[in-house]
Design an enzyme around this catalytic site. Structure first.
Site: not given
Ligand code: PA5
Length: 443
Positions: A285, A306, A420
């Site tokens: 990310e 393996h 989303k």
């Molecule tokens: O790193 C990030 O920002 C995402 O992985 C969020 O943690 C994830 O989408 C969950 O978001 P939230 O804590 O707002 O529910």
């Protein structure tokens, strides 16, 4: 640094003075807050800012949940899930559920998927257990945990009533915004705040990770202490040669520039499998944007030798690997001699299993290096809360430096919105009418 040693001798990278200077400049940017994404640098000094009274407050609430429930359902996704899951797996006995006596409540996870079967099996499994929940969402609006929480909340209220539900549910969310904050205030749930300037994937050392871990019986003070040690070891002003995060970030960027587009994180300890998953989110990310970024992959060894071993040894030469090596196992198991020796293993008699594992690790390292897969080795002394705390912060700091070296903002994630929008359009969420028409025409 006693909790972590980085060995880059088999990475095939020569580090120049210019590379060192760039890494130190990137580290300085994290400290000065003058780089991209500087709204989200709260994690940089997070470990040293955690006070004993904050730890005590988290442990206090965790103890209340522990006293009430034998199963604690931890609801969250992405950065609001993977840190706790990773540390919990690392610190747990994988066969814990087979033990007759349970010292700690079992922490299970929900809201990290939208699987109907997963939810139904979870509700069925906890039917005869006393339950509590920790619901974690920074935005407070994420669909997956929101659906799970609606169901778990209903189950808790049905069993114990609304007043008792407020004793069994704890929320971890934004200080002021989001549906979860509104709900928590209205229902009177104890609440912990996720700091505004700490993004999800850097939040494991906030109550996002610390509360579920404390509930599971993990020594969170030791975890934080390990992170504090690494914060010092990677601070601004630490020379390049002594800063493992700067070195790791430099080497992986040099390998990327030379065509190694995929980094495989691996370990010979299966307990570290979810550390791999946490790391994949952190790096994927943070760096995968603007058409750039090392693809983070993972293996658990020797199991995956393996399955993936063939590809790593002889497939496309775009790989390098980073191995988390654990110096000392927690327990001792010796291979015994067998008078018949039908399996031909008597040459191992008297050796500990860990010696065999170590030789596998060293043998694989050389085989992969010979096969054109550069190798980095991150050695931790043992799997302990303190060592894991150091490891987490080591990777976080390196990720910030690495993202800046790559020329991206390591603290945003614009790409995660695309799915989303489509999902909401397909589900006909109010406000998505035009998008719904457009997407349905494409099906
Ligand atoms: O790193 C990030 O920002 C995402 O992985 C969020 O943690 C994830 O989408 C969950 O978001 P939230 O804590 O707002 O529910």
């Amino acid at each position: 640094m006693k909790n972590l040693k980085l060995d880059i001798s088999k990475a095939g990278v020569s580090i120049t003075a210019e590379m060192e200077a760039k890494a130190l400049a990137a580290n300085s940017l994290l400290h000065s807050g003058k780089g991209a994404g500087n709204d989200f640098l709260g994690w940089v000094h997070l470990p040293s800012s955690i006070t004993d009274s904050e730890i005590a407050a988290i442990n206090g609430v965790a103890d209340k949940l522990r006293a009430k429930a034998d199963v604690i359902i931890c609801i969250g996704i992405g950065g609001s899930y993977l840190g706790a899951k990773a540390v919990l797996e690392a610190m747990s006995d994988p066969f814990k559920l087979l033990h007759k006596e349970q010292k700690n409540p079992t922490v299970v996870f929900a809201g990290q998927n939208i699987s109907e079967d997963y939810m139904s099996e979870l509700l069925e499994a906890v039917k005869d257990h006393s339950i509590a929940a920790i619901v974690i969402s920074k935005s407070g609006t994420t669909t997956e945990p929101a659906i799970a929480f609606r169901l778990i909340k209903a189950e808790i209220e049905k069993r114990y009533g609304k007043a008792e539900a407020a004793e069994r549910i704890v929320a971890v969310t934004d200080r002021a915004r989001g549906a979860l904050k509104t709900l928590a205030t209205q229902e009177g749930y104890p609440t912990f705040v996720i700091p505004d300037d700490v993004g999800g994937r850097y939040s494991v050392l906030t109550p996002v990770g610390l509360l579920p871990l404390a509930a599971a019986g993990v020594d969170i003070a030791a975890l934080v202490h390990g992170a504090q040690e690494m914060e010092k070891a990677t601070a601004e002003g630490v020379p390049f040669a002594e800063n493992p995060s700067a070195i790791y970030a430099t080497v992986r960027n040099a390998l990327y520039a030379s065509g190694k587009k995929i980094e495989i994180l691996g370990s010979y300890e299966p307990k570290l499998q979810y550390i791999n998953e946490w790391w994949k989110q952190l790096y994927g990310e943070s760096e995968g944007k603007q058409g750039k970024g090392i693809f983070p992959a993972s293996v658990t060894l020797t199991a995956d030798l393996h399955s993936m071993g063939q590809y790593i040894q002889e497939g496309e030469r775009t790989l390098f690997e980073t191995i988390i090596s654990v110096a000392k196992p927690a327990s001792k198991v010796v291979i015994e001699a067998d008078s018949e020796n039908l399996d031909g293993l008597n040459f191992l008699a008297g050796k500990r299993i860990s010696e065999v594992n170590r030789m596998a690790e060293l043998g694989v390292q050389l085989a992969h290096v010979d096969g054109g897969v550069p190798n980095l080795r991150v050695e931790i002394p043992e799997i302990s809360a303190e060592a894991i705390g150091s490891l987490l912060y080591f990777f976080e700091k390196a990720c910030g430096i690495s993202g800046y070296l790559l020329g991206v903002n390591p603290f945003d994630q614009p790409g995660v919105e695309a799915y989303k929008k489509n999902m909401f359009a397909l589900l006909e969420k109010p406000g998505y009418e035009e998008a719904t028409k457009a997407i349905k025409a494409r099906l």
